[in-house]
Design a protein around this motif. Sequence first.
Motif, PDB file in Angstrom:
ATOM      1  N   GLN A   1     -15.848  -8.693   9.863  1.00  0.00           N
ATOM      2  CA  GLN A   1     -14.736  -8.841  10.760  1.00  0.00           C
ATOM      3  C   GLN A   1     -15.028  -8.174  12.131  1.00  0.00           C
ATOM      4  OE1 GLN A   1     -11.162  -6.629   9.624  1.00  0.00           O
ATOM      5  NE2 GLN A   1      -9.936  -7.569  11.345  1.00  0.00           N
ATOM      6  N   VAL A   2     -14.770  -8.750  13.104  1.00  0.00           N
ATOM      7  CA  VAL A   2     -14.821  -8.312  14.658  1.00  0.00           C
ATOM      8  C   VAL A   2     -13.669  -7.694  15.246  1.00  0.00           C
ATOM      9  CG1 VAL A   2     -15.983  -8.701  16.918  1.00  0.00           C
ATOM     10  CG2 VAL A   2     -16.774  -9.884  14.705  1.00  0.00           C
ATOM     11  N   GLN A   3     -13.860  -6.701  15.838  1.00  0.00           N
ATOM     12  CA  GLN A   3     -12.740  -5.961  16.484  1.00  0.00           C
ATOM     13  C   GLN A   3     -12.752  -6.387  17.921  1.00  0.00           C
ATOM     14  OE1 GLN A   3     -14.785  -3.581  14.157  1.00  0.00           O
ATOM     15  NE2 GLN A   3     -12.984  -4.547  12.744  1.00  0.00           N
ATOM     16  N   LEU A   4     -11.649  -6.647  18.294  1.00  0.00           N
ATOM     17  CA  LEU A   4     -11.741  -7.124  19.858  1.00  0.00           C
ATOM     18  C   LEU A   4     -10.644  -6.451  20.667  1.00  0.00           C
ATOM     19  CD1 LEU A   4     -11.942 -11.078  18.995  1.00  0.00           C
ATOM     20  CD2 LEU A   4     -13.909  -9.532  19.940  1.00  0.00           C
ATOM     21  N   CYS A  22     -13.522  -8.476  27.404  1.00  0.00           N
ATOM     22  CA  CYS A  22     -13.042  -8.463  25.797  1.00  0.00           C
ATOM     23  C   CYS A  22     -14.068  -7.693  25.202  1.00  0.00           C
ATOM     24  CB  CYS A  22     -12.786  -9.628  25.191  1.00  0.00           C
ATOM     25  SG  CYS A  22     -12.466  -9.619  23.638  1.00  0.00           S
ATOM     26  N   ALA A  23     -13.960  -6.419  24.658  1.00  0.00           N
ATOM     27  CA  ALA A  23     -15.119  -5.601  24.137  1.00  0.00           C
ATOM     28  C   ALA A  23     -14.979  -5.840  22.571  1.00  0.00           C
ATOM     29  CB  ALA A  23     -14.948  -4.351  24.620  1.00  0.00           C
ATOM     30  N   ALA A  24     -16.097  -6.170  22.046  1.00  0.00           N
ATOM     31  CA  ALA A  24     -16.297  -6.554  20.527  1.00  0.00           C
ATOM     32  C   ALA A  24     -17.114  -5.477  19.888  1.00  0.00           C
ATOM     33  CB  ALA A  24     -16.929  -7.655  20.400  1.00  0.00           C
ATOM     34  N   SER A  25     -16.628  -5.037  18.672  1.00  0.00           N
ATOM     35  CA  SER A  25     -17.242  -4.115  17.834  1.00  0.00           C
ATOM     36  C   SER A  25     -17.397  -4.526  16.189  1.00  0.00           C
ATOM     37  CB  SER A  25     -16.805  -2.763  17.995  1.00  0.00           C
ATOM     38  OG  SER A  25     -15.575  -2.678  17.663  1.00  0.00           O
ATOM     39  N   SER A 102     -20.797 -22.551  14.692  1.00  0.00           N
ATOM     40  CA  SER A 102     -21.533 -23.018  15.770  1.00  0.00           C
ATOM     41  C   SER A 102     -20.987 -23.708  16.772  1.00  0.00           C
ATOM     42  CB  SER A 102     -22.695 -23.273  15.142  1.00  0.00           C
ATOM     43  OG  SER A 102     -22.526 -24.669  14.432  1.00  0.00           O
ATOM     44  N   GLY A 103     -21.518 -23.745  17.913  1.00  0.00           N
ATOM     45  CA  GLY A 103     -20.954 -24.643  19.052  1.00  0.00           C
ATOM     46  C   GLY A 103     -19.663 -24.110  19.503  1.00  0.00           C
ATOM     47  N   ILE A 104     -19.145 -25.218  20.396  1.00  0.00           N
ATOM     48  CA  ILE A 104     -17.948 -24.883  20.940  1.00  0.00           C
ATOM     49  C   ILE A 104     -16.765 -25.299  20.178  1.00  0.00           C
ATOM     50  CG2 ILE A 104     -16.482 -25.826  22.984  1.00  0.00           C
ATOM     51  CD1 ILE A 104     -18.687 -23.772  23.975  1.00  0.00           C
ATOM     52  N   THR A 105     -15.647 -24.503  19.855  1.00  0.00           N
ATOM     53  CA  THR A 105     -14.458 -24.843  19.351  1.00  0.00           C
ATOM     54  C   THR A 105     -13.302 -24.442  20.215  1.00  0.00           C
ATOM     55  OG1 THR A 105     -13.032 -24.811  17.368  1.00  0.00           O
ATOM     56  CG2 THR A 105     -14.458 -22.884  17.952  1.00  0.00           C
ATOM     57  N   THR A 106     -12.320 -25.341  20.380  1.00  0.00           N
ATOM     58  CA  THR A 106     -10.937 -25.183  21.198  1.00  0.00           C
ATOM     59  C   THR A 106      -9.743 -25.274  20.334  1.00  0.00           C
ATOM     60  OG1 THR A 106     -10.738 -27.383  21.237  1.00  0.00           O
ATOM     61  CG2 THR A 106     -12.306 -26.727  22.974  1.00  0.00           C
ATOM     62  N   THR A 107     -10.121 -25.005  18.876  1.00  0.00           N
ATOM     63  CA  THR A 107      -8.957 -24.851  18.070  1.00  0.00           C
ATOM     64  C   THR A 107      -8.745 -23.350  17.422  1.00  0.00           C
ATOM     65  OG1 THR A 107      -9.256 -27.253  17.390  1.00  0.00           O
ATOM     66  CG2 THR A 107      -7.913 -25.848  15.933  1.00  0.00           C
ATOM     67  N   GLY A 108      -7.529 -23.053  17.653  1.00  0.00           N
ATOM     68  CA  GLY A 108      -7.204 -21.592  17.281  1.00  0.00           C
ATOM     69  C   GLY A 108      -7.569 -21.309  15.788  1.00  0.00           C
ATOM     70  N   ARG A 109      -7.370 -22.109  14.890  1.00  0.00           N
ATOM     71  CA  ARG A 109      -7.551 -22.242  13.487  1.00  0.00           C
ATOM     72  C   ARG A 109      -9.136 -21.753  13.330  1.00  0.00           C
ATOM     73  NH1 ARG A 109      -5.871 -27.521  13.306  1.00  0.00           N
ATOM     74  NH2 ARG A 109      -7.382 -28.738  12.778  1.00  0.00           N
ATOM     75  N   ASN A 110     -10.150 -22.113  13.919  1.00  0.00           N
ATOM     76  CA  ASN A 110     -11.479 -22.084  13.747  1.00  0.00           C
ATOM     77  C   ASN A 110     -11.905 -20.771  14.303  1.00  0.00           C
ATOM     78  OD1 ASN A 110     -11.572 -24.624  12.684  1.00  0.00           O
ATOM     79  ND2 ASN A 110     -12.195 -25.604  14.659  1.00  0.00           N
ATOM     80  N   TYR A 111     -10.897 -19.779  14.999  1.00  0.00           N
ATOM     81  CA  TYR A 111     -11.318 -18.533  15.233  1.00  0.00           C
ATOM     82  C   TYR A 111     -10.959 -17.668  14.189  1.00  0.00           C
ATOM     83  CZ  TYR A 111     -12.642 -20.303  19.825  1.00  0.00           C
ATOM     84  OH  TYR A 111     -13.392 -20.798  20.793  1.00  0.00           O
ATOM     85  N   ASP A 112     -11.879 -16.710  13.839  1.00  0.00           N
ATOM     86  CA  ASP A 112     -11.785 -15.635  12.743  1.00  0.00           C
ATOM     87  C   ASP A 112     -11.072 -14.518  13.183  1.00  0.00           C
ATOM     88  OD1 ASP A 112     -15.031 -16.881  12.519  1.00  0.00           O
ATOM     89  OD2 ASP A 112     -13.356 -17.270  10.849  1.00  0.00           O
ATOM     90  N   ASP A 113     -11.286 -13.865  14.254  1.00  0.00           N
ATOM     91  CA  ASP A 113     -10.840 -12.540  14.615  1.00  0.00           C
ATOM     92  C   ASP A 113     -10.036 -12.745  16.083  1.00  0.00           C
ATOM     93  OD1 ASP A 113     -13.556 -11.670  13.149  1.00  0.00           O
ATOM     94  OD2 ASP A 113     -11.623 -11.038  12.429  1.00  0.00           O
TER      95      ASP A 113
END
Length: 124
Positions: A1-4, A22-25, A102-113
Amino acid sequence: QVQLVESGGGLVQPGGSLRLSCAASGRTFSNYGMGWFRQAPGKEREFVAAITRSGTRTYYADSVKGRFTISRDNAKNTVYLQMNRLKPEDTAVYYCAASSSSGITTTGRNYDDWGQGTQVSVSS
């Protein structure tokens, strides 16, 4: 998991500028494509901009193209959104998000965190 964690929001007059950060850790930042989304009151969340893992490719919503610039610094684990010529309709909570795809995605459901969001208000 990435914290943002987003920062840089605020109140600005029409025509003004803001830079969001946006700082990630938590995980290897360069393994994630990054995106910015926004949600205005009473509206659905919408895509704003995205950038690939290496930062070599970017993509923008038509509504912000030519005014907003997404960038990233993998050495600092940070993604930015430079917003120029702001309009009242840009008022929203802005969220950054990380995608393992990988690549560019504009769909929210494709984002994990997702981050918690930062408020941007454009008003005179």
